[in-house]
Design a protein around this motif. Structure first.
Motif, PDB file in Angstrom:
ATOM      1  N   ASP A   1       0.958  -1.153   0.117  1.00  0.00           N
ATOM      2  CA  ASP A   1       0.160  -0.119   0.042  1.00  0.00           C
ATOM      3  C   ASP A   1       0.871   1.240   0.121  1.00  0.00           C
ATOM      4  OD1 ASP A   1      -2.338  -1.631   0.360  1.00  0.00           O
ATOM      5  OD2 ASP A   1      -1.830  -1.861   2.284  1.00  0.00           O
ATOM      6  N   MET A   2       1.742   1.098   0.625  1.00  0.00           N
ATOM      7  CA  MET A   2       3.051   2.609   0.704  1.00  0.00           C
ATOM      8  C   MET A   2       4.393   2.134   0.728  1.00  0.00           C
ATOM      9  SD  MET A   2       1.539   3.967   4.159  1.00  0.00           S
ATOM     10  CE  MET A   2      -0.382   4.701   4.519  1.00  0.00           C
ATOM     11  N   GLY A   3       5.051   2.924   0.390  1.00  0.00           N
ATOM     12  CA  GLY A   3       6.492   2.757   0.424  1.00  0.00           C
ATOM     13  C   GLY A   3       7.176   3.848   1.035  1.00  0.00           C
ATOM     14  N   PHE A   4       8.069   3.501   1.996  1.00  0.00           N
ATOM     15  CA  PHE A   4       8.578   4.622   2.896  1.00  0.00           C
ATOM     16  C   PHE A   4      10.309   4.760   2.218  1.00  0.00           C
ATOM     17  CE2 PHE A   4       6.175   3.686   6.881  1.00  0.00           C
ATOM     18  CZ  PHE A   4       4.992   4.113   6.448  1.00  0.00           C
ATOM     19  N   LEU A   5      10.509   5.765   1.844  1.00  0.00           N
ATOM     20  CA  LEU A   5      11.761   6.343   1.186  1.00  0.00           C
ATOM     21  C   LEU A   5      12.842   6.761   2.492  1.00  0.00           C
ATOM     22  CD1 LEU A   5      11.455   8.296  -1.993  1.00  0.00           C
ATOM     23  CD2 LEU A   5      12.247   5.893  -1.745  1.00  0.00           C
TER      24      LEU A   5
ATOM     25  N   GLY B   1       1.202   5.245  -2.532  1.00  0.00           N
ATOM     26  CA  GLY B   1       1.711   6.120  -1.658  1.00  0.00           C
ATOM     27  C   GLY B   1       2.988   6.007  -1.202  1.00  0.00           C
ATOM     28  N   ILE B   2       3.735   7.380  -1.323  1.00  0.00           N
ATOM     29  CA  ILE B   2       5.151   7.235  -0.952  1.00  0.00           C
ATOM     30  C   ILE B   2       5.528   8.370   0.057  1.00  0.00           C
ATOM     31  CG2 ILE B   2       7.464   8.103  -1.906  1.00  0.00           C
ATOM     32  CD1 ILE B   2       6.683   7.107  -4.646  1.00  0.00           C
ATOM     33  N   LEU B   3       5.995   8.026   1.139  1.00  0.00           N
ATOM     34  CA  LEU B   3       6.483   8.785   2.472  1.00  0.00           C
ATOM     35  C   LEU B   3       7.743   9.065   2.181  1.00  0.00           C
ATOM     36  CD1 LEU B   3       5.327  10.095   4.864  1.00  0.00           C
ATOM     37  CD2 LEU B   3       5.942   8.169   6.133  1.00  0.00           C
ATOM     38  N   ASN B   4       8.229  10.254   2.042  1.00  0.00           N
ATOM     39  CA  ASN B   4       9.616  10.634   1.760  1.00  0.00           C
ATOM     40  C   ASN B   4      10.412  11.381   3.068  1.00  0.00           C
ATOM     41  OD1 ASN B   4      12.039  11.522   0.458  1.00  0.00           O
ATOM     42  ND2 ASN B   4      11.055  13.481  -0.128  1.00  0.00           N
ATOM     43  N   PHE B   5      11.427  10.661   3.389  1.00  0.00           N
ATOM     44  CA  PHE B   5      12.292  11.041   4.599  1.00  0.00           C
ATOM     45  C   PHE B   5      13.319  11.662   4.327  1.00  0.00           C
ATOM     46  CE2 PHE B   5      10.158   9.156   8.471  1.00  0.00           C
ATOM     47  CZ  PHE B   5       9.207   8.253   7.977  1.00  0.00           C
ATOM     48  N   ALA B   6      13.635  11.810   2.883  1.00  0.00           N
ATOM     49  CA  ALA B   6      15.044  12.604   2.461  1.00  0.00           C
ATOM     50  C   ALA B   6      14.503  14.108   2.319  1.00  0.00           C
ATOM     51  CB  ALA B   6      15.450  11.947   1.097  1.00  0.00           C
ATOM     52  N   PRO B   7      15.515  15.049   2.531  1.00  0.00           N
ATOM     53  CA  PRO B   7      15.213  16.244   2.538  1.00  0.00           C
ATOM     54  C   PRO B   7      15.413  16.923   1.064  1.00  0.00           C
ATOM     55  CG  PRO B   7      17.427  16.151   3.206  1.00  0.00           C
ATOM     56  CD  PRO B   7      16.769  14.532   3.125  1.00  0.00           C
ATOM     57  N   VAL B   8      14.649  16.253   0.228  1.00  0.00           N
ATOM     58  CA  VAL B   8      14.447  16.748  -1.273  1.00  0.00           C
ATOM     59  C   VAL B   8      13.017  16.594  -1.616  1.00  0.00           C
ATOM     60  CG1 VAL B   8      16.964  16.013  -1.994  1.00  0.00           C
ATOM     61  CG2 VAL B   8      15.134  14.419  -1.922  1.00  0.00           C
ATOM     62  N   VAL B   9      12.645  17.523  -2.700  1.00  0.00           N
ATOM     63  CA  VAL B   9      11.388  17.431  -3.259  1.00  0.00           C
ATOM     64  C   VAL B   9      11.237  16.339  -4.429  1.00  0.00           C
ATOM     65  CG1 VAL B   9       9.695  18.851  -4.425  1.00  0.00           C
ATOM     66  CG2 VAL B   9      11.033  19.759  -2.731  1.00  0.00           C
TER      67      VAL B   9
ATOM     68  N   GLN C   1      10.980   6.638  -8.209  1.00  0.00           N
ATOM     69  CA  GLN C   1      10.636   6.313  -9.453  1.00  0.00           C
ATOM     70  C   GLN C   1      10.418   4.899  -9.500  1.00  0.00           C
ATOM     71  OE1 GLN C   1       9.978   8.578 -12.131  1.00  0.00           O
ATOM     72  NE2 GLN C   1       9.065   6.482 -12.891  1.00  0.00           N
ATOM     73  N   SER C   2      11.226   4.090  -8.924  1.00  0.00           N
ATOM     74  CA  SER C   2      11.279   2.666  -8.612  1.00  0.00           C
ATOM     75  C   SER C   2       9.767   2.280  -8.006  1.00  0.00           C
ATOM     76  CB  SER C   2      12.169   2.039  -7.898  1.00  0.00           C
ATOM     77  OG  SER C   2      13.435   2.473  -8.428  1.00  0.00           O
ATOM     78  N   LEU C   3       9.465   3.147  -7.038  1.00  0.00           N
ATOM     79  CA  LEU C   3       8.187   2.858  -6.369  1.00  0.00           C
ATOM     80  C   LEU C   3       6.885   3.165  -7.291  1.00  0.00           C
ATOM     81  CD1 LEU C   3       9.010   4.245  -2.894  1.00  0.00           C
ATOM     82  CD2 LEU C   3       8.193   1.758  -3.226  1.00  0.00           C
ATOM     83  N   ALA C   4       7.033   4.302  -8.118  1.00  0.00           N
ATOM     84  CA  ALA C   4       5.924   4.509  -8.848  1.00  0.00           C
ATOM     85  C   ALA C   4       5.908   3.376  -9.780  1.00  0.00           C
ATOM     86  CB  ALA C   4       5.971   5.890  -9.365  1.00  0.00           C
TER      87      ALA C   4
END
Lengths: 235, 235
Positions: free
Chosen positions: B148-152, B173-181, B164-167
């Protein structure tokens, strides 16, 4: 900042959001923005943006909006992020090490000056050029080194004791990553329960480490309600 | 939830805050609360609390306020936290491991079903009972397991590729922990730049990992503006 009172905590959280948005706009070479644009990206009203900023001064020009780098610099100043913060981390397990190594903290001049744990396997090891010390040494350390903040990255069952160690050592700001509520020690004085002296003036901020997961759950469930992308904000 | 539209993203963030406050009240055996109490603890107005909740129904009783466990249960339902979420973590360094081991995620029924990395030293190792796989295997994995979700939790310079790999794998659903857009891939179609098909319906939520540090900096600098403690909320 003297004379400024009664600023909602939610305003401070939103300033942090606006700052992040401005950094994103700057990374995309956007030079100017408006309260309307910021409002769309932050999910609030333009009135709210203007009201939040007005607590701290006049930053924009009516009809022309805001210059991105200038507003960013002003928010850094308001939040105190244009100065150096000396930080100790208490709890140097996976989370504490992830915090110590998180890229970006140095951009805001958070400087890790000490790492503390109670785990004998960690004490004496090196992380990011610092030697992990026993939490019992915190008080002596703070006596000889300026420490502005302590980040708590211990298991929940250790969080209250570790927070007490920081307060006892005289650290005035505590950022709690554990999923528990930190309570100041109370003492009985003249028959009343009062906060212990060592907790006076100590600020505790709690990180809701799972907040992003919870927001994501909502939007995966309700994709039609998701935010518009930044590419749609141009007027 | 059908028929509900135009809910500000800030409302969803505040629902997450209200939920955390309710959990804190429940831990302190507080049975009832009010929009005024919630407002004080969240740093917003009581009107805002009532407005945020009103998007999703009627939860309180005029003059009596809210029953803590009932409002908590309703917010869990609204946010989708009363159901199981199958999650993969991409990036199993310190941060990914800290996320996998963070206490509390299981309380919300986030279930880690797969761990992925590109580091040969990590692939094949076990974390929390799961074997770390190469990110190249993500697509096959998602084809055979509900995700259902991927945490980056990758370094910033790897975040865009990992997203991109997740998409590509079909994770919504992607939760991005990295400090980039994270930017959706764009394609040219009929002379216009459009979002790539694999990104349609994908929700990206960004975690401001440093937000707590920034709020704390403000309050250490301005201790007089800090929040009132929960012990002061009783009327």
């Amino acid at each position: 900042m003297s004379g400024v009172t009664g600023i909602p905590t939610a305003t401070i959280s939103r300033l942090v959001t606006y700052l992040r948005i401005l950094e994103g706009l700057e990374a995309q070479d956007v030079a100017r923005t408006s309260s309307t644009d910021l409002a769309v990206l932050a999910g609030v009203t333009a009135f709210q943006v203007r009201k939040d900023l007005a607590y701290f001064g006049r930053f924009g020009t009516r009809g022309l909006g805001y210059t991105v780098p200038i507003l960013k610099r002003e928010l850094l100043r308001v939040l105190g992020l244009n100065q150096t913060w000396n930080v100790v981390i208490v709890g140097v397990g996976r989370l504490g090490q992830a915090i110590a190594n998180y890229p970006g903290a140095r951009d805001y001049q958070f400087q890790y000056v000490g790492l503390f744990d109670v785990n004998p396997a960690l004490i004496g090891t090196g992380v990011r050029g610092l030697t992990v010390r026993h939490t019992d040494e915190l008080r002596d350390f703070v006596g000889s080194t300026r420490v502005d903040m302590g980040f708590l990255a211990v298991p929940p069952e250790r969080a209250q004791d570790a927070a007490q160690s920081l307060a006892d050592a005289g650290v005035r700001g505590i950022l709690n990553f554990a999923p528990v509520v930190i309570q100041p020690r109370t003492v009985e004085r003249s028959g009343l329960q009062e906060i212990g002296d060592e907790w006076r003036g100590v600020i505790v901020e709690n990180v809701d480490f799972l907040a992003g997961m919870k927001r994501l759950a909502f939007y995966v469930l309700n994709p039609d309600l998701s935010t518009t992308g930044p590419e749609e904000i141009e007027e």
